[in-house]
Motif scaffolding. Sequence first.
Motif, mmCIF file in Angstrom:
data_model
loop_
_atom_site.group_PDB
_atom_site.id
_atom_site.type_symbol
_atom_site.label_atom_id
_atom_site.label_comp_id
_atom_site.label_asym_id
_atom_site.label_seq_id
_atom_site.Cartn_x
_atom_site.Cartn_y
_atom_site.Cartn_z
ATOM 1 N N ALA A 1 8.172 -2.712 -5.769
ATOM 2 C CA ALA A 1 8.010 -2.562 -4.316
ATOM 3 C C ALA A 1 7.513 -1.163 -3.973
ATOM 4 O O ALA A 1 6.683 -0.988 -3.070
ATOM 5 N N ALA A 2 7.990 -0.161 -4.690
ATOM 6 C CA ALA A 2 7.576 1.215 -4.412
ATOM 7 C C ALA A 2 6.091 1.404 -4.677
ATOM 8 O O ALA A 2 5.379 2.061 -3.900
ATOM 9 N N LEU A 3 5.591 0.821 -5.752
ATOM 10 C CA LEU A 3 4.161 0.913 -6.048
ATOM 11 C C LEU A 3 3.343 0.177 -4.989
ATOM 12 O O LEU A 3 2.297 0.663 -4.550
ATOM 13 N N ARG A 4 3.815 -0.997 -4.602
ATOM 14 C CA ARG A 4 3.079 -1.768 -3.597
ATOM 15 C C ARG A 4 3.010 -1.005 -2.279
ATOM 16 O O ARG A 4 1.977 -0.982 -1.603
ATOM 17 N N ASP A 5 4.112 -0.362 -1.890
ATOM 18 C CA ASP A 5 4.110 0.451 -0.680
ATOM 19 C C ASP A 5 3.142 1.620 -0.795
ATOM 20 O O ASP A 5 2.449 1.984 0.165
ATOM 21 N N LEU A 6 3.089 2.218 -1.988
ATOM 22 C CA LEU A 6 2.273 3.405 -2.201
ATOM 23 C C LEU A 6 0.790 3.125 -2.014
ATOM 24 O O LEU A 6 0.042 3.973 -1.517
ATOM 25 N N VAL A 7 0.344 1.933 -2.411
ATOM 26 C CA VAL A 7 -1.098 1.642 -2.404
ATOM 27 C C VAL A 7 -1.495 0.681 -1.276
ATOM 28 O O VAL A 7 -2.637 0.224 -1.233
ATOM 29 N N ARG B 1 -2.407 -6.100 -11.668
ATOM 30 C CA ARG B 1 -0.960 -6.228 -11.532
ATOM 31 C C ARG B 1 -0.226 -4.902 -11.765
ATOM 32 O O ARG B 1 0.936 -4.776 -11.384
ATOM 33 N N ARG B 2 -0.908 -3.944 -12.394
ATOM 34 C CA ARG B 2 -0.262 -2.652 -12.628
ATOM 35 C C ARG B 2 0.240 -2.038 -11.322
ATOM 36 O O ARG B 2 1.292 -1.396 -11.296
ATOM 37 N N LEU B 3 -0.513 -2.221 -10.240
ATOM 38 C CA LEU B 3 -0.170 -1.607 -8.964
ATOM 39 C C LEU B 3 0.680 -2.514 -8.082
ATOM 40 O O LEU B 3 0.968 -2.173 -6.942
ATOM 41 N N ARG B 4 1.093 -3.681 -8.624
ATOM 42 C CA ARG B 4 1.948 -4.595 -7.862
ATOM 43 C C ARG B 4 3.328 -4.734 -8.497
ATOM 44 O O ARG B 4 4.156 -5.520 -8.039
#
Length: 332
Positions: free
Chosen positions: A20-26, A14-17
């Motif tokens: 929205a910016a993090l989700r877009d990044l990965v 969940r760290r990477l979710r």
Amino acid sequence: MPSIAYTYDFHRGRRLRRTAALRDLVRETRLTRDDLIMPYFVAETGPEDMVKPIGSMPGQNQLGMKAFVERVARAVDLGLKACILFGIPARKDPAGTQGYAEDGVVQRAVRALKARFPELVVVTDVCLCEYTSHGHCGLLDDDGRVLNDPTLELLARTALSHAQAGADIVAPSDMMDGRVAAIRSVLDGAGFEELPVMSYAVKYASAYYGPFREAAESAPKSGDRKSYQMDPGNWREGLREAAADVAEGADFLMVKPAGPYLDVIRQVRDAFDLPVAAYQVSGEYSMIKAAAQLGWIDEERVVLESLMGIKRAGADLILTYFTEDVLARLQG
């Protein structure tokens, strides 16, 4: 509350979710305007400015030549990079002669597009079903059976006429054995060695084509296409068909339909080092549209999710009737 003392480590996905910016990044799979090919139905059965709605495909139309060019112009302004053309001729006959006529509807449409949009990639569907009075993809014998080898000459003639009109890619969809080799031979012999062939290599005899047959006025008058299109239960056969087309000189491989055959797209992607296209066909489009009109789904989200699934399965290119809608969203 006392802290929890875990005796084991666990994955904190969940760290990477979190945003929205993090989700877009990965994000691992991305959909861009370069991935999309828009199908158009160009008709000479009415006036040049005709816009005739297709009842089973809300938002799609048969277009007269003037209306067609104007529609494409709007899509180009949104960022359209490629389209594929299907023709509805004013007259049909048993040999589908309008399919390879110099002044045929698709040939004229190609010239009109290339004159106005030289950078637009124009793909042409190479088949006879829209042009034959019986609605099959090849010539018939007296018993109504589709003749494979005599049909190859007409398919090659059709592809050559598209090339001479200025098409960037020809895409045989007929499923006759040997059609890629026949088309490649004729194109090369006429000086079109650099013109790519996008083969409908793995094309199933699918119930999802129903709305298209209304749109292209191409339903068979008798029988069906199961003797030349593939059985939906087969995937190994699809790899054999793709391998044959690669050996014959195909430059792209296509799987059709897309959504019900994501596993086949992945198999083709893993087996061959050619660009893979997938066709989100009319039935897939119409089901999403119908459910959205009834308020059962969020159309925009479902469209993007369905296309992302096709891309994730391994498709490099997606032919979809939602192309214009997605381009508008990507631009926004």
